[in-house]
Design a protein around this motif. Structure first.
Motif, mmCIF file in Angstrom:
data_model
loop_
_atom_site.group_PDB
_atom_site.id
_atom_site.type_symbol
_atom_site.label_atom_id
_atom_site.label_comp_id
_atom_site.label_asym_id
_atom_site.label_seq_id
_atom_site.Cartn_x
_atom_site.Cartn_y
_atom_site.Cartn_z
ATOM 1 N N GLY A 95 0.878 -1.270 -0.183
ATOM 2 C CA GLY A 95 0.344 0.140 -0.197
ATOM 3 C C GLY A 95 0.806 1.238 -0.113
ATOM 4 O O GLY A 95 0.154 2.496 -0.098
ATOM 5 N N ASP A 96 1.850 1.181 0.551
ATOM 6 C CA ASP A 96 2.770 2.017 -0.128
ATOM 7 C C ASP A 96 2.603 2.834 -0.938
ATOM 8 O O ASP A 96 3.037 4.107 -1.238
ATOM 9 C CB ASP A 96 4.828 1.964 0.341
ATOM 10 N N PHE A 97 2.222 2.412 -2.231
ATOM 11 C CA PHE A 97 2.764 2.738 -3.506
ATOM 12 C C PHE A 97 0.575 2.726 -3.900
ATOM 13 O O PHE A 97 0.736 3.009 -5.185
ATOM 14 C CB PHE A 97 2.852 1.688 -4.038
ATOM 15 N N ASP A 98 0.220 2.382 -3.061
ATOM 16 C CA ASP A 98 -1.268 2.756 -3.498
ATOM 17 C C ASP A 98 -1.452 4.124 -3.785
ATOM 18 O O ASP A 98 -1.618 5.392 -2.916
ATOM 19 C CB ASP A 98 -1.952 2.207 -2.136
ATOM 20 N N PRO A 99 -1.458 4.783 -5.339
ATOM 21 C CA PRO A 99 -2.207 6.461 -5.111
ATOM 22 C C PRO A 99 -3.104 6.934 -4.470
ATOM 23 O O PRO A 99 -3.664 8.346 -4.739
ATOM 24 C CB PRO A 99 -2.204 5.857 -7.314
ATOM 25 N N PRO A 102 -2.156 6.494 0.516
ATOM 26 C CA PRO A 102 -1.030 5.557 0.224
ATOM 27 C C PRO A 102 -0.519 4.911 1.794
ATOM 28 O O PRO A 102 -0.941 5.434 2.825
ATOM 29 C CB PRO A 102 0.216 7.046 -0.011
ATOM 30 N N VAL A 106 -3.626 -3.460 2.554
ATOM 31 C CA VAL A 106 -4.933 -4.457 1.671
ATOM 32 C C VAL A 106 -5.505 -5.247 2.948
ATOM 33 O O VAL A 106 -4.738 -6.232 2.896
ATOM 34 C CB VAL A 106 -3.939 -4.954 0.755
ATOM 35 N N GLN A 123 -7.806 -1.722 -5.189
ATOM 36 C CA GLN A 123 -6.608 -1.909 -4.929
ATOM 37 C C GLN A 123 -5.517 -2.487 -5.290
ATOM 38 O O GLN A 123 -4.554 -1.539 -5.450
ATOM 39 C CB GLN A 123 -6.517 -1.707 -3.718
ATOM 40 N N ARG A 126 -4.846 -0.435 -8.660
ATOM 41 C CA ARG A 126 -4.096 0.519 -9.478
ATOM 42 C C ARG A 126 -2.799 0.614 -9.017
ATOM 43 O O ARG A 126 -1.764 1.685 -9.262
ATOM 44 C CB ARG A 126 -5.369 1.457 -8.822
ATOM 45 N N THR A 127 -3.213 -0.332 -7.566
ATOM 46 C CA THR A 127 -1.642 0.433 -6.616
ATOM 47 C C THR A 127 -0.082 -0.234 -7.668
ATOM 48 O O THR A 127 0.922 -0.191 -7.887
ATOM 49 C CB THR A 127 -1.869 -0.228 -5.262
ATOM 50 N N LEU A 131 3.339 1.102 -8.549
ATOM 51 C CA LEU A 131 4.611 -0.552 -8.475
ATOM 52 C C LEU A 131 4.937 -0.277 -9.684
ATOM 53 O O LEU A 131 6.803 -0.295 -10.274
ATOM 54 C CB LEU A 131 4.056 -1.244 -8.012
#
Length: 141
Positions: A95-99, A102, A106, A123, A126-127, A131
């Protein structure tokens, strides 16, 4: 689900020659088993091939062997960090890459209804897009 989606997106981006995607749990349950039937059915309906995925357990050696190790939630991240010396830039939350959210976790949709799998897939997709773009940039592609 993230393993299947990320592997597909890596291939779509033409990075399969440089990026290996592997998936494992921190516990030993379900080793060798296919993914949840609901997750597999949803992935198939969205054009992904979930047939090859089998559960395995992460090994401590992965922390040194892989450039990036991603956990789906804080509990799994903590479990990974107990396996050995971990660089916080290489062992992170997916999830650090979740736009959109952030740093988010998950959620595990296993104990809920089908709608949980749908929201997790959204999720993950999109992540994974972010990534893969980040990896492509790091590789100079």
């Amino acid at each position: 689900m993230a393993d299947v989606v990320l592997e597909a997106k890596v291939a779509e981006a033409g990075l399969a020659d440089a990026v290996e995607v592997v998936s494992a749990g921190t516990g030993d349950w379900h080793i060798g088993a296919p993914m949840d039937r609901r997750a597999a059915a949803l992935l198939r309906s969205e054009g992904y091939d979930a047939s090859r995925h089998r559960a395995q357990q992460v090994a401590a050696s992965w922390l040194a062997e892989h450039d990036l190790v991603l956990a789906m939630d804080a509990a799994n991240l903590a479990d990974l960090r107990t396996l050995g010396d971990t660089d916080p830039e290489r062992v992170r939350l997916f999830g650090d890459f979740d736009p959109v959210q952030p740093g988010s976790e998950v959620p595990d949709p296993y104990f809920g209804g089908d709608d949980g799998f749908v929201s997790v897939l959204a999720q993950v997709e999109r992540t994974a897009d972010v990534l893969v773009a980040s990896i492509a940039s790091a590789l100079g592609r």
